[in-house]
Design a protein around this motif. Structure first.
Motif, PDB file in Angstrom:
ATOM      1  N   THR A 117       0.838  -1.201   0.000  1.00  6.50           N
ATOM      2  CA  THR A 117       0.000   0.000   0.000  1.00  6.50           C
ATOM      3  C   THR A 117       0.870   1.248   0.000  1.00  6.50           C
ATOM      4  OG1 THR A 117      -1.669  -1.211   1.246  1.00  6.50           O
ATOM      5  CG2 THR A 117      -1.884   1.175   1.213  1.00  6.50           C
ATOM      6  N   SER A 121       0.715   3.900  -3.157  1.00  7.23           N
ATOM      7  CA  SER A 121       0.232   5.254  -2.839  1.00  7.23           C
ATOM      8  C   SER A 121       1.404   6.247  -2.760  1.00  7.23           C
ATOM      9  CB  SER A 121      -0.556   5.248  -1.515  1.00  7.23           C
ATOM     10  OG  SER A 121       0.288   4.844  -0.458  1.00  7.23           O
ATOM     11  N   GLU A 122       2.533   5.853  -3.283  1.00  3.27           N
ATOM     12  CA  GLU A 122       3.732   6.694  -3.405  1.00  3.27           C
ATOM     13  C   GLU A 122       4.347   7.105  -2.067  1.00  3.27           C
ATOM     14  OE1 GLU A 122       2.079   9.715  -6.150  1.00  3.27           O
ATOM     15  OE2 GLU A 122       3.552   8.980  -7.593  1.00  3.27           O
ATOM     16  N   GLN A 123       3.954   6.425  -0.971  1.00  2.88           N
ATOM     17  CA  GLN A 123       4.551   6.776   0.326  1.00  2.88           C
ATOM     18  C   GLN A 123       6.039   6.401   0.363  1.00  2.88           C
ATOM     19  OE1 GLN A 123       2.106   5.635   3.826  1.00  2.88           O
ATOM     20  NE2 GLN A 123       0.427   5.405   2.402  1.00  2.88           N
ATOM     21  N   ASP A 125       8.012   6.388  -2.318  1.00 10.28           N
ATOM     22  CA  ASP A 125       8.656   7.451  -3.109  1.00 10.28           C
ATOM     23  C   ASP A 125       8.816   8.715  -2.267  1.00 10.28           C
ATOM     24  OD1 ASP A 125       8.987   5.991  -5.390  1.00 10.28           O
ATOM     25  OD2 ASP A 125       7.161   6.687  -6.359  1.00 10.28           O
ATOM     26  N   ALA A 126       7.800   9.008  -1.459  1.00 15.34           N
ATOM     27  CA  ALA A 126       7.863  10.203  -0.605  1.00 15.34           C
ATOM     28  C   ALA A 126       9.034  10.081   0.376  1.00 15.34           C
ATOM     29  CB  ALA A 126       6.548  10.395   0.148  1.00 15.34           C
ATOM     30  N   LEU A 127       9.207   8.903   0.964  1.00 15.20           N
ATOM     31  CA  LEU A 127      10.333   8.685   1.883  1.00 15.20           C
ATOM     32  C   LEU A 127      11.661   8.903   1.169  1.00 15.20           C
ATOM     33  CD1 LEU A 127       9.331   5.457   3.848  1.00 15.20           C
ATOM     34  CD2 LEU A 127       9.849   7.669   4.854  1.00 15.20           C
ATOM     35  N   GLU A 128      11.795   8.274  -0.009  1.00 10.75           N
ATOM     36  CA  GLU A 128      13.045   8.398  -0.767  1.00 10.75           C
ATOM     37  C   GLU A 128      13.295   9.844  -1.166  1.00 10.75           C
ATOM     38  OE1 GLU A 128      15.457   6.311  -1.760  1.00 10.75           O
ATOM     39  OE2 GLU A 128      14.672   4.468  -0.896  1.00 10.75           O
ATOM     40  N   SER A 129      12.218  10.532  -1.550  1.00  9.58           N
ATOM     41  CA  SER A 129      12.394  11.913  -2.021  1.00  9.58           C
ATOM     42  C   SER A 129      12.815  12.841  -0.885  1.00  9.58           C
ATOM     43  CB  SER A 129      11.108  12.428  -2.672  1.00  9.58           C
ATOM     44  OG  SER A 129      10.132  12.653  -1.697  1.00  9.58           O
ATOM     45  N   SER A 134      14.735   4.060   2.200  1.00  3.44           N
ATOM     46  CA  SER A 134      13.465   3.382   2.520  1.00  3.44           C
ATOM     47  C   SER A 134      13.696   1.918   2.894  1.00  3.44           C
ATOM     48  CB  SER A 134      12.482   3.495   1.357  1.00  3.44           C
ATOM     49  OG  SER A 134      12.990   2.848   0.218  1.00  3.44           O
TER      50      SER A 134
END
Lengths: 252, 245
Positions: A117, A121-123, A125-129, A134
């Protein structure tokens, strides 16, 4: 080069899985990144699994006692042999394997669904960004929790398994608790416990690492997460059984 | 400054685009537009190396992000804030904790300072009162605004918006567009907005990159779009039913 030969997809997946494990191993030194998550995972994998492991242990021990008594319903063997067979079966095999199969459903499914999930939901990607690693943040604490908590759950299952066996034998009038324990003690070897602990560590690693891999690389929305969870659970069960056989062949 | 040079990306046999080159100037807002599935979000994820290309470079102030070590890349990534399509909020923690998340891990700030900064960021996106709410209680527009608050909390140099107005009603879309302009003006941030909403493009961007037919089809000033002789761009604008005057 033809990369579509039979089994190629499986080899690619294994390579991908090995790559994730390598990243996890390299990231395991970033303790400050995953310290908080590690304690949370200890609670989720370990503490929150105790009720189901309690039930697994009690019923496995109880059923095994009743069935062993049924199979040995002759005067040839002393009744204490029931305690020996039940206790040793639980310690060597059942407490580790049945717990692992149940935990593949409970722990493995949770891990793959959570990470899947987060992926779709790109969470992640958000962590990596943000500059997070991650793998260190999400994968390492879950695998470590499996490695450290499964042995504790194995001991729990073994203790309650023997309690279940003693109780079933006494309540059903098959043999008194003292005779059950006398038989259990007669064939108790510390090496059996060590064997069970080794198995539980391996099973904890197998289940959490496969589930992390399937969840971390999930794709395709809700259906993709569902597929990842199903695959994680099925593969975990298959590899637990394979690891069980391999360890028995090597260590016994 | 972000320089995108000869970028090519494919997934397996599927070519997304090739030979994409343009420059994003400091302090400007660049919109990347194109039809659904043309690879706008894929391009966005190349700017801070969340995805790697088959060929080409992305230079941030002259430094190629694809050549960086992981440590170097993490430092570069911290210069970016990203507003993801659905907000990408962590649903296991509260709204406050979502915004505080980067501060807790990347700064030495105490609780009081974190709280001050979080509420300041939330007030910038006009959401002072949602801190203690669970993210599941937030509407789509609120999730995007909280995502924006989280994206700006570390005061990034670059702010990337992935479809900031998709799925929102016109009024909320206008509010988000106003926020993008406010962020660029007040925080002196270089912004990249991925969108197919022409209204949003005209409201917020200084320059426009149009992806079409697996390449960069047009790049120029937003005001020059109406004078373009690129037929596909004009059709794209016309299809959006937004009349440029």
């Amino acid at each position: 080069m033809n990369t579509n030969f039979p089994g190629a997809a499986g080899i690619r997946q294994f390579g991908h899985y090995a790559q994730l494990l390598y990243q996890a191993l390299r990231s395991s030194t970033e303790i400050s990144t995953y310290r908080k998550n590690l304690f949370q995972e200890f609670v989720k994998v370990g503490y929150e699994s105790i009720p189901i492991i309690f039930l697994v242990g009690i019923f496995t021990g109880a059923v095994l006692t009743l069935q062993t008594a049924y199979q040995l319903d002759t005067d040839i063997y002393p009744s204490t042999i029931i305690g020996s067979i039940v206790a040793q079966s639980i310690v060597i095999e059942l407490a580790a394997v049945i717990s692992a199969l149940v935990l593949a459903g409970k722990v493995g499914a949770r891990i793959s669904t959570e990470l899947g999930t987060m992926r779709v939901s790109e969470q992640i990607d958000a962590l990596e960004s943000m500059g997070f690693n991650s793998v260190s943040f999400l994968v390492v604490p879950r695998i470590l929790a499996g490695i450290f908590m499964f042995p504790i759950l194995y001991i729990t299952a073994a203790v309650f398994g023997i309690i279940g066996g003693v109780s079933a034998g006494a309540l059903d009038g098959i043999l008194p608790a003292a005779e059950f324990m006398e038989g259990a003690r007669a064939f108790f070897f510390e090496s059996d416990i060590i064997f069970g602990l080794i198995k539980s560590v391996v099973f904890g690693f197998v289940i959490t690492s496969i589930s992390c891999y399937k969840g971390y690389y999930a794709f395709g929305g809700a259906e993709g997460v569902g597929n990842a969870t199903t695959q994680a659970t099925v593969l975990s069960c298959i590899f637990v059984l394979l690891a069980d056989f391999t360890l028995a062949a090597i260590l016994l | 400054m972000i320089e995108i040079k000869n970028l090519k990306k494919s997934f397996g046999d599927l070519l997304v685009w090739e030979d994409v080159s343009f420059t994003i100037q400091d302090g400007e807002t660049t919109a990347v537009i194109g039809r659904s599935g043309c690879g706008k979000s894929v391009l966005l994820k190349h700017l801070n190396a969340l995805l790697y290309p088959d060929e080409g470079n992305v230079l941030i102030d002259g430094e190629d992000v694809f050549d960086l070590s992981y440590t170097g890349l993490r430092k570069v990534r911290q210069r970016f804030g990203i507003l993801f399509q659905g907000g990408a909020l962590f649903d296991s923690i509260s709204t406050f904790e979502n915004v505080a998340f980067p501060l807790r891990y990347f700064t030495e700030q105490g609780e009081e300072e974190i709280a001050h900064n979080v509420y300041e960021a939330l007030s910038m996106v006009n959401l002072e009162d949602v801190g203690e709410k669970s993210t599941s209680e937030l509407s789509g527009g609120m999730r995007k605004r909280v995502g924006l608050a989280r994206a700006i909390i570390l005061q990034p140099d670059y702010l990337l918006y992935d479809e900031p107005t998709s799925g929102l009603d016109p009024k909320t879309s206008d509010e988000i567009n106003e926020l993008i302009v406010t962020m660029a003006d007040n925080l002196d941030i270089t912004s990249v907005v991925i969108t197919h909403d022409m209204h949003s493009v005209l409201e917020v961007s200084d320059r426009v990159a149009f992806l079409d037919e697996q390449k960069l089809s047009w790049f120029g000033n937003t005001d020059d779009m109406k004078h373009s002789d690129n037929q596909n761009l004009l059709e794209f604008i016309k299809a959006s039913e937004y009349k440029i005057t």
